[in-house]
Motif scaffolding. Structure first.
Motif, PDB file in Angstrom:
ATOM      1  N   LYS A 284      -7.626  -1.240  -5.945  1.00 23.68           N
ATOM      2  CA  LYS A 284      -8.654   0.002  -5.760  1.00 23.68           C
ATOM      3  C   LYS A 284      -9.823  -0.528  -6.220  1.00 23.68           C
ATOM      4  CE  LYS A 284      -5.288   3.667  -6.165  1.00 23.68           C
ATOM      5  NZ  LYS A 284      -4.031   2.821  -6.159  1.00 23.68           N
ATOM      6  N   ILE A 285     -10.043  -1.492  -7.416  1.00 21.16           N
ATOM      7  CA  ILE A 285     -11.159  -1.864  -7.636  1.00 21.16           C
ATOM      8  C   ILE A 285     -11.310  -3.290  -7.746  1.00 21.16           C
ATOM      9  CG2 ILE A 285     -11.761   0.151  -9.345  1.00 21.16           C
ATOM     10  CD1 ILE A 285     -10.992  -1.555 -11.804  1.00 21.16           C
TER      11      ILE A 285
ATOM     12  N   ALA B 194       2.079  -4.501   1.465  1.00 20.48           N
ATOM     13  CA  ALA B 194       1.356  -3.436   1.041  1.00 20.48           C
ATOM     14  C   ALA B 194       0.150  -3.859   0.332  1.00 20.48           C
ATOM     15  CB  ALA B 194       2.131  -2.355   0.206  1.00 20.48           C
ATOM     16  N   ALA B 195       0.509  -4.845  -0.607  1.00 20.82           N
ATOM     17  CA  ALA B 195      -0.598  -5.483  -1.414  1.00 20.82           C
ATOM     18  C   ALA B 195      -1.718  -5.968  -0.422  1.00 20.82           C
ATOM     19  CB  ALA B 195      -0.226  -6.392  -2.462  1.00 20.82           C
ATOM     20  N   LYS B 196      -1.100  -6.940   0.558  1.00 24.64           N
ATOM     21  CA  LYS B 196      -2.054  -7.677   1.189  1.00 24.64           C
ATOM     22  C   LYS B 196      -2.963  -6.723   1.775  1.00 24.64           C
ATOM     23  CE  LYS B 196      -1.953 -10.242   5.510  1.00 24.64           C
ATOM     24  NZ  LYS B 196      -0.993 -10.827   6.573  1.00 24.64           N
ATOM     25  N   TYR B 197      -2.669  -5.560   2.508  1.00 21.55           N
ATOM     26  CA  TYR B 197      -3.314  -4.611   3.204  1.00 21.55           C
ATOM     27  C   TYR B 197      -4.232  -3.924   2.330  1.00 21.55           C
ATOM     28  CZ  TYR B 197      -1.164  -5.483   7.684  1.00 21.55           C
ATOM     29  OH  TYR B 197      -0.789  -5.998   8.822  1.00 21.55           O
ATOM     30  N   ALA B 198      -3.710  -3.501   1.047  1.00 21.50           N
ATOM     31  CA  ALA B 198      -4.495  -2.657   0.083  1.00 21.50           C
ATOM     32  C   ALA B 198      -6.052  -3.490  -0.332  1.00 21.50           C
ATOM     33  CB  ALA B 198      -3.868  -2.179  -1.095  1.00 21.50           C
ATOM     34  N   LEU B 199      -5.700  -4.718  -0.282  1.00 22.23           N
ATOM     35  CA  LEU B 199      -6.818  -5.748  -0.806  1.00 22.23           C
ATOM     36  C   LEU B 199      -7.622  -5.677   0.488  1.00 22.23           C
ATOM     37  CD1 LEU B 199      -4.918  -8.195  -3.023  1.00 22.23           C
ATOM     38  CD2 LEU B 199      -6.455  -6.461  -3.804  1.00 22.23           C
TER      39      LEU B 199
ATOM     40  N   GLN C 121      -9.569  -2.598   0.426  1.00 26.99           N
ATOM     41  CA  GLN C 121     -10.103  -2.085  -0.656  1.00 26.99           C
ATOM     42  C   GLN C 121     -11.512  -1.621  -0.718  1.00 26.99           C
ATOM     43  OE1 GLN C 121      -8.805  -4.125  -4.763  1.00 26.99           O
ATOM     44  NE2 GLN C 121     -11.046  -4.745  -4.664  1.00 26.99           N
ATOM     45  N   GLN C 122     -12.610  -2.746  -0.322  1.00 20.40           N
ATOM     46  CA  GLN C 122     -13.934  -2.362  -0.523  1.00 20.40           C
ATOM     47  C   GLN C 122     -14.430  -1.160   0.276  1.00 20.40           C
ATOM     48  OE1 GLN C 122     -16.450  -5.482   0.704  1.00 20.40           O
ATOM     49  NE2 GLN C 122     -18.236  -4.324   0.593  1.00 20.40           N
ATOM     50  N   ASP C 123     -13.760  -0.916   1.441  1.00 17.88           N
ATOM     51  CA  ASP C 123     -14.007   0.345   2.071  1.00 17.88           C
ATOM     52  C   ASP C 123     -13.244   1.652   1.441  1.00 17.88           C
ATOM     53  OD1 ASP C 123     -15.469  -0.976   4.298  1.00 17.88           O
ATOM     54  OD2 ASP C 123     -13.703  -0.872   5.728  1.00 17.88           O
ATOM     55  N   ALA C 124     -12.343   1.470   0.935  1.00 26.62           N
ATOM     56  CA  ALA C 124     -11.621   2.543   0.381  1.00 26.62           C
ATOM     57  C   ALA C 124     -12.445   3.019  -0.929  1.00 26.62           C
ATOM     58  CB  ALA C 124     -10.053   2.116  -0.304  1.00 26.62           C
ATOM     59  N   TYR C 125     -13.008   2.028  -1.518  1.00 28.99           N
ATOM     60  CA  TYR C 125     -13.779   2.338  -2.665  1.00 28.99           C
ATOM     61  C   TYR C 125     -14.805   3.140  -2.606  1.00 28.99           C
ATOM     62  CZ  TYR C 125     -16.039   1.760  -7.257  1.00 28.99           C
ATOM     63  OH  TYR C 125     -16.661   1.876  -8.324  1.00 28.99           O
ATOM     64  N   GLN C 126     -15.504   2.784  -1.338  1.00 30.94           N
ATOM     65  CA  GLN C 126     -16.822   3.669  -0.911  1.00 30.94           C
ATOM     66  C   GLN C 126     -16.492   4.888  -0.538  1.00 30.94           C
ATOM     67  OE1 GLN C 126     -20.185   2.311  -1.254  1.00 30.94           O
ATOM     68  NE2 GLN C 126     -20.131   4.586  -0.884  1.00 30.94           N
TER      69      GLN C 126
END
Length: 378
Positions: free
Chosen positions: A181-182, A247-252, A255-260
């Motif tokens: 997430k961050i 799942a971690a691979k895709y989350a990372l 991450q940048q787009d999800a954070y924004q």
């Protein structure tokens, strides 16, 4: 249903489900077995450890898998303490830690350890000067979460780790609400160990991921344990670990787009909350994925049930402590009285949360305020 409770758990992503099915078919062996089926399963785990080592910017040999992050916290804390000199009995932490950590602290206190809880400010951030006064060369361990699960406060873990290392004190960090997430790099963060959770990032439940710096001495909680170099007994769940890794691979990657997106949703909500509803924490510095709210008119439990009737999922705090005053302890730590803390609710975002969904939640809160005011004037 509109799902605004990702801090409790997240739905499994398709890629993780597909990975689980494939691994269940091809890597069903016991990693401890010496035949080919066991070797295949072991190779999968080796590959997953290598990937997690890269995710953390650490070393693959420092990666371990547990049944969940709660167990990971408990095992790691006790393993590190067993590796410390027996005369070191002081532990530094905060009252905002996850239930798994606070429970372990209570147990350790009964075993003769002295637990020092560093105070936090009204935004949930610890007092760094008090922390520095508490840590010395006799400190056994520092335990500190990166992102608080009630309000999203981000602790100054890097500064604390740098200071603790001057005295050779290890620091354990719960990164469950931060990983994926961050921006997060364990080498830069400077922590000795960390724990995250698969099901918070679109992986399956039942997988916790632990990292312990291979250069640091620790001892097994259970003597005679052979699995995972003695860290945890029991046959590892290869398909679940593979799914968690994917799942971690895709989350990372996202991450940048999800954070924004989460930042945009947080900004919208902070400007559009009905009058009297208080957003807990500093929006300039906290995680935008977690929003803690204090209601002016009803208890959080009532609002949670009302939202559920409207097919909106929210929570009254950390799911691991529901019914045990989780919001009460967190809100008390930052200065709220108990009657105010009972009016706490939490919503949390995932990469698929939309502006429409946040608007729907705000509308339910606003409607309840209108109805409450109407009753009060009748």
């Amino acid at each position: 249903m509109i799902y605004l409770d990702t801090a409790a758990t997240s739905p499994m992503r398709k890629e993780a489900i597909d990975a689980y099915i494939e691994a269940a078919k091809t890597a069903f062996g016991n990693t401890q077995s010496l035949h080919d089926a066991g070797s295949t399963a072991a190779e999968y785990i080796t590959s997953c450890k290598q990937m997690w080592g890269r995710f953390f910017n650490g070393r693959a040999e420092g990666v371990y898998f547990t049944a969940n992050a709660s167990e990971g916290n408990q095992f790691t804390i006790r393993s590190l303490l067993r590796g410390r000199p027996s005369e070191f009995r002081d532990i530094i932490t905060t009252k905002l830690e996850h239930a798994s950590v606070l429970t372990t602290m209570h147990e350790l206190e009964k075993e003769g350890y002295r637990i020092h809880y560093i105070p936090v400010d009204l935004f949930g951030v610890l007092d760094l000067k008090e922390f520095e006064r508490a840590v010395n060369q006799k400190t056994a361990l520092v335990v500190m979460q990166l992102v608080n699960s009630e309000m999203g406060a981000i602790q100054p873990v890097k500064a604390c780790a740098t200071y603790a290392k001057q005295f050779g004190v290890p620091i354990h960090c719960d990164i469950v609400q931060g990983f994926g997430k961050i921006p997060l790099d364990l080498t830069t963060l400077g922590v000795t160990s960390a724990v995250c959770s698969s099901h918070k990032i679109g992986g399956p439940k039942g997988v916790g991921i632990v990292y312990i710096d291979p250069a640091v001495h620790w001892e097994s909680v259970y003597e005679g344990t052979t699995h995972q170099n003695g860290f945890r007994g029991g046959t590892v769940d290869v398909p679940a670990i593979v799914a968690a890794t994917i799942a971690a691979k895709y989350a990372l990657a996202e991450q940048q787009d999800a954070y924004q997106q989460a930042t945009n949703l947080q900004e919208f909500m902070s400007y559009n909350l009905p009058e009297g509803v208080q957003l807990v924490g500093n929006v300039e510095t906290k995680s935008p994925f977690i929003q803690g709210l204090i209601l002016p008119h009803v208890e959080g439990q009532w609002m949670m049930l009302e939202c559920n009737r409207q097919q909106i999922a929210i929570s009254t705090g950390t799911a691991c402590k529901i019914g045990f005053g989780e919001a009460m302890s967190a809100m008390s730590a930052i200065g709220f009285e108990s009657d105010v803390a009972r009016k706490f609710v939490r919503i949390s975002f995932n990469p698929h949360t939309t502006l429409r969904e946040v608007k729907a939640f705000i509308e339910v809160v606003n409607q309840s305020l209108i109805e409450n005011n109407t009753r009060a004037t009748q």
